[in-house]
Design a protein around this motif. Structure first.
Motif, short mmCIF file in Angstrom:
data_model
loop_
_atom_site.label_atom_id
_atom_site.label_comp_id
_atom_site.label_asym_id
_atom_site.label_seq_id
_atom_site.Cartn_x
_atom_site.Cartn_y
_atom_site.Cartn_z
N TRP B 29 0.86 -1.19 0.00
CA TRP B 29 0.00 0.00 0.00
C TRP B 29 0.90 1.24 0.00
O TRP B 29 2.13 1.13 0.02
N ALA B 30 0.25 2.39 0.03
CA ALA B 30 1.00 3.65 0.11
C ALA B 30 1.46 3.88 1.56
O ALA B 30 0.82 3.39 2.49
N ALA B 31 2.55 4.64 1.69
CA ALA B 31 3.04 4.97 3.03
C ALA B 31 2.34 6.24 3.50
O ALA B 31 2.66 7.34 3.05
N TRP B 32 1.35 6.09 4.37
CA TRP B 32 0.62 7.23 4.92
C TRP B 32 -0.03 6.81 6.22
O TRP B 32 0.05 5.64 6.61
N ASP B 33 -0.69 7.72 6.89
CA ASP B 33 -1.25 7.43 8.21
C ASP B 33 -2.19 6.22 8.23
O ASP B 33 -2.09 5.38 9.13
N PRO B 34 -3.12 6.11 7.27
CA PRO B 34 -4.02 4.95 7.32
C PRO B 34 -3.28 3.61 7.26
O PRO B 34 -3.75 2.62 7.83
N ALA B 35 -2.13 3.60 6.59
CA ALA B 35 -1.37 2.35 6.51
C ALA B 35 -0.86 1.96 7.90
O ALA B 35 -0.84 0.77 8.25
N ASN B 36 -0.47 2.95 8.67
CA ASN B 36 -0.02 2.65 10.04
C ASN B 36 -1.17 2.08 10.88
O ASN B 36 -0.98 1.17 11.68
N ALA B 37 -2.36 2.65 10.65
CA ALA B 37 -3.53 2.14 11.38
C ALA B 37 -3.83 0.70 10.97
O ALA B 37 -4.20 -0.13 11.81
N LEU B 38 -3.62 0.39 9.69
CA LEU B 38 -3.89 -0.97 9.22
C LEU B 38 -2.91 -1.98 9.83
O LEU B 38 -3.27 -3.13 10.09
N VAL B 39 -1.68 -1.54 10.05
CA VAL B 39 -0.70 -2.42 10.69
C VAL B 39 -1.21 -2.83 12.07
O VAL B 39 -1.17 -4.01 12.44
N GLU B 40 -1.72 -1.84 12.79
CA GLU B 40 -2.25 -2.13 14.13
C GLU B 40 -3.46 -3.05 14.04
O GLU B 40 -3.58 -4.03 14.78
N LEU B 41 -4.37 -2.71 13.11
CA LEU B 41 -5.59 -3.51 12.96
C LEU B 41 -5.26 -4.96 12.61
O LEU B 41 -5.89 -5.90 13.11
N SER B 42 -4.25 -5.14 11.77
CA SER B 42 -3.93 -6.48 11.26
C SER B 42 -3.36 -7.40 12.34
O SER B 42 -3.26 -8.61 12.12
N LYS B 43 -3.00 -6.83 13.47
CA LYS B 43 -2.49 -7.69 14.56
C LYS B 43 -3.58 -8.65 15.03
O LYS B 43 -3.31 -9.76 15.45
N ASP B 44 -4.84 -8.18 14.93
CA ASP B 44 -5.96 -9.06 15.30
C ASP B 44 -6.02 -10.25 14.33
O ASP B 44 -6.29 -11.38 14.74
N PHE B 45 -5.79 -9.97 13.06
CA PHE B 45 -5.81 -11.05 12.07
C PHE B 45 -4.69 -12.05 12.34
O PHE B 45 -4.92 -13.27 12.28
N GLU B 46 -3.53 -11.53 12.67
CA GLU B 46 -2.39 -12.42 12.96
C GLU B 46 -2.73 -13.34 14.14
O GLU B 46 -2.47 -14.55 14.11
N ALA B 47 -3.33 -12.73 15.16
CA ALA B 47 -3.66 -13.51 16.36
C ALA B 47 -4.70 -14.59 16.05
O ALA B 47 -4.62 -15.71 16.56
N GLN B 48 -5.66 -14.23 15.20
CA GLN B 48 -6.74 -15.18 14.91
C GLN B 48 -6.32 -16.27 13.92
O GLN B 48 -6.73 -17.41 14.04
N SER B 49 -5.54 -15.89 12.93
CA SER B 49 -5.27 -16.82 11.82
C SER B 49 -3.96 -17.59 11.97
O SER B 49 -3.80 -18.65 11.39
N GLY B 50 -3.04 -17.01 12.69
CA GLY B 50 -1.72 -17.62 12.77
C GLY B 50 -0.80 -17.18 11.64
O GLY B 50 0.39 -17.47 11.66
N HIS B 51 -1.33 -16.47 10.66
CA HIS B 51 -0.49 -15.96 9.59
C HIS B 51 0.28 -14.75 10.09
O HIS B 51 -0.19 -14.02 10.96
N LYS B 52 1.43 -14.52 9.45
CA LYS B 52 2.21 -13.33 9.82
C LYS B 52 2.04 -12.29 8.72
O LYS B 52 2.13 -12.63 7.54
N MET B 53 1.77 -11.06 9.12
CA MET B 53 1.58 -9.99 8.12
C MET B 53 2.86 -9.17 7.98
O MET B 53 3.41 -8.68 8.96
N ASN B 54 3.28 -9.00 6.72
CA ASN B 54 4.37 -8.07 6.43
C ASN B 54 3.78 -6.96 5.57
O ASN B 54 2.77 -7.15 4.90
N PHE B 55 4.44 -5.81 5.58
CA PHE B 55 3.88 -4.66 4.86
C PHE B 55 4.95 -3.99 4.00
O PHE B 55 6.10 -3.86 4.42
N GLU B 56 4.54 -3.61 2.82
CA GLU B 56 5.44 -2.89 1.91
C GLU B 56 4.74 -1.58 1.58
O GLU B 56 3.79 -1.55 0.79
#
Lengths: 319, 438
Positions: B29-56
């Protein structure tokens, strides 16, 4: 005929051993060995220079677009070349490039030679002064582009305040990078600031290569300083100067980074140099065939001009 | 024994609920404030799914270049792509994105659950057909912010009323907006010279096109003949469109701060936060940042839907993006799992609370939504009037043409508005001819 030594067990063992690589190489001609050493470099050059050039020439006759690799590629003949050479926007970029090239070379040669001539004199702090002068050319173009953008900023930039201080024109009433008439000069100023030291260094090498006894002989003949300068200094430094012009000319013909950072090619197309336009065609519009033709035209232009110039340079050296 | 059996069943259920193998997923995604919020939000997905999220994340000026290169070269860097709305045509036709219809049907994800404009803008290709290539991820639209604290000053209100015969309030039309901008231009406020408005003028990527289009729509500009696709003459260069472009130039000439000849989102934010301008054109994603800013936050900022044009028409330029699965990814199952998780109403509600502009109707139509943030109602009203730039596969070429034509006229002052738009019709015609669409 001298007596041959007896066939000893050691000799027999030596004959039974297979010839080593060194022995094999010893049997090759000098020419073959030279080719073996040069071959990797030639292969590398063919792979990264000649092959892409031939490929680019081929693409320039097609409508290929790199962002649609799966679409059929059509042969369009000379259409890309015709479109480029009849496009007024392309000629506008050529004009902007010519303006940038001419004035940067003019100022860099003028100021670079003057600085070299002054630095060549013996005075205290000479080495320190030389080091300070060459600092701009050691900086990254990205750094230079960014801080000159701030220097040119109409509300906080030092340049506008300096102009206000000298002329009384209010600092925020004009903008160097946003004005159609000033922006082409703004990029000339920055490139001159950055690269004049390079020209100065080459000129300094030329000036220091002139033996002192020539000037001493001229003094004995009572030649004036002015005459010494025009009939001895300039002709002897000229090959160096021409070399500096060649280097800077080629570099500035393909100038990209500094100008992109300063103006992005604007305002309008006033600072849109050929290399910036080429990048836009190739990697923003993705007209790969068209941009290949444009690249070939630019290559032929630079190559042709440089060849003529090198011939002139050789003639000057022979004098 | 029974407890052991239950534990084993629960473990099996957990495993069955997630994919067979934990993956390392990369979201681009683009580097901007919403992307930082998505990183935080995606921690819930990591916890639930077991997948690890990386971001570019790539800064906006280079975002399109970098990511389109990645897609065009069939790169495997990104498993999930939050690509710009205009990429959808190329994403679909060049095979960069996975078509999501079957996945949506299988998982009960309905596009009716999302704001219609975002579905059309971010997901559909061809437009207006039920072919979906992304899930609306981040709603965005161009709107205006203004210095409410300056507008409320009695001495300025009195002076404005005397000069213009009406109250100094948020403008309802572009003509009013220009009056206000002129009123503030060069004015001394608290010992500092301020200016009328910050607008988009950037040449390098998409800036000036987003700004000009944001105004032109309300002046009658249309991309093509509604009855004959790609027939642009008389629509792109209609008298209304010419008047709109002339208006934009007049606004640039009269009322912007010095040195704003290459300004986009970042420059607009800086000009507004530093107290240089009374009004600012910018995408809605910037608004949460103003609310918490010490200089312009805390009630000092008002939010404004794009004003109306001379005939009362009112449209706004769409921003925002959808989230797609990249067809070159080798982890498509896990990527789809992320989209399924992201589409859930509770995740979308959390997304909005963290500064992400959700497109889910359940979130934005919630009775408490309008009052949840000072800009929430403006966002909703703006999203109801959006139009978007071409989303054709050749959008990059079309955009480069408009960038040049608009910048040449507005900033460099070359030619007339009529010539700029006539030239644009010619450029776009050539592009569509090259595409075989004309």
């Amino acid at each position: 005929m001298p007596d041959l030594p007896a066939d000893t067990p050691v000799d027999r063992l030596a004959r039974a051993t297979p010839p080593t690589l060194a022995r094999k190489v010893r049997g090759l001609s000098d020419r073959t060995i030279a080719w073996i050493f040069v071959a990797p470099t030639i292969l590398l050059l063919l792979a990264i220079n000649i092959f892409p050039l031939i490929w680019t020439i081929r693409l320039s006759f097609t409508n290929f677009r790199a962002n649609r690799p799966n679409e059929p590629v059509e042969w369009v003949g000379l259409r890309n070349y015709q479109r480029i050479l009849t496009d007024p926007d392309i000629w506008q970029t050529m004009q902007a490039t010519a303006h940038f090239l001419f004035w940067t070379l003019f100022f860099q040669v003028l100021i670079g030679f003057t600085l070299a001539w002054l630095i060549n004199r013996k005075f205290r702090g000479n080495d320190l002064m030389t080091t300070l002068i060459v600092i701009p050319m050691m900086l990254s173009p990205a750094v230079v582009g960014n801080f000159w953008t701030f220097l040119y900023q109409p509300q906080i930039g030092l340049i506008n305040y300096a102009v206000e201080f000298v002329t009384g024109i209010p600092a925020s009433s004009f903008t160097m990078l946003g004005s159609v008439s000033l922006a082409p000069w703004a990029i000339v100023i920055v490139d001159t600031w950055m690269w004049t030291p390079f020209v100065m260094l080459i000129c300094l090498a030329g000036l220091r290569s002139i033996p002192d006894y020539i000037y001493e002989a001229a003094e004995v003949d009572r030649a004036s300083k002015w005459r010494q300068f025009w009939t001895m200094t300039i002709p002897m430094v000229l090959p160096f100067l021409m070399l500096a012009v060649l280097f800077r000319g080629i570099e500035n013909f393909k100038m990209f980074d500094l100008v992109v950072l300063l103006t992005g090619g604007g305002p309008g197309d006033t600072t849109l140099l050929s290399s910036i336009e080429l990048k836009r065609e190739a990697f923003e519009k993705w007209r790969t065939g068209y941009s290949s033709a444009y690249a070939i035209i630019l290559f032929v232009t630079v190559f042709g001009l440089a060849s003529i110039y090198v011939k002139a340079l050789n003639k000057v050296k022979e004098r | 024994m029974k407890a052991r059996y239950l534990a084993a069943t629960a473990a099996l259920a957990l495993v069955a609920g997630t994919s067979a193998k934990a993956e390392d997923l990369t979201l681009c995604w683009a580097a901007w404030d919403p992307a930082n919020a998505l990183v935080e939000l995606s921690k819930d997905f990591e916890a639930q799914s077991g997948h690890k999220m990386n971001f570019e994340f790539v800064p906006w000026p280079n975002f399109a270049d970098r990511m389109l290169n990645e897609l065009n070269s069939g790169g495997k860097l990104c498993d999930l792509m939050i690509g710009d709305s205009q990429w959808i045509g190329a994403g679909a036709e060049s095979g960069h994105y996975v078509k999501l219809n079957d996945f949506f049907d299988a998982n009960g994800i309905s596009m009716d659950a999302f704001v219609p404009a975002t579905v059309t803008g971010y997901s559909e290709w061809p437009k207006g057909t039920p072919n979906y290539w992304s899930l609306p991820a981040f709603g965005d639209v161009v709107g205006w912010t203004y210095r409410k604290d300056w507008f409320e000053r009695p001495e300025l209100q009195a002076e404005f009323k005397e000069k213009y015969g009406r109250d100094l309030v948020a403008p309802a039309t572009f003509a009013e907006l220009k009056d206000i901008a002129e009123f503030f231009q060069g004015r001394d406020i608290d010992g500092k010279t301020v200016y009328g408005a910050s607008i988009y003028t950037e040449r390098g990527s998409e800036g000036i096109t987003m700004g000009v289009m944001d105004v032109l729509y309300s002046f009658g500009f249309k991309y093509e003949n509604p009855d004959k696709p790609y027939d642009m003459a008389g629509f792109v260069n209609s008298p209304g469109a010419v008047a709109g472009l002339e208006f934009y130039k007049s606004l640039y000439d009269c009322c912007t701060p010095p040195g704003m000849s290459n300004a986009y989102m970042g420059e607009g934010i800086d000009a507004y936060k530093s107290g240089q301008v009374a009004m600012q054109m910018n995408f809605a994603f910037t608004w949460p940042g103003f609310e918490v800013d010490p200089n312009v936050g805390g009630g000092k900022t008002g939010y404004l839907v794009n004003p109306a044009g001379p005939d009362g028409e009112r449209f706004a330029q769409l921003g925002g993006q959808g989230i797609s699965v990249v067809s070159y990814s080798e982890k498509q199952d896990a990527a789809l799992e992320y989209i399924k998780w992201f589409a859930q109403p509770e995740v979308q509600a959390k997304w909005w609370s963290m500064g992400g502009f959700s497109c889910l109707r359940a979130v934005v139509e919630d009775p408490g939504f309008a009052a949840s943030q000072p800009y929430a109602q403006t966002f909703l009203d703006s999203m109801a009037i959006v139009k978007d730039f071409w989303a054709e596969p050749s959008y990059a070429t079309l955009l480069a043409d408009s960038q040049k034509r608009f910048h040449d006229y507005v900033v460099a002052g070359q030619g007339t508005a009529q010539e700029a738009l006539d030239g644009l019709v010619q450029d776009w015609t050539v592009t569509f001819e090259d595409e075989g669409k004309l």
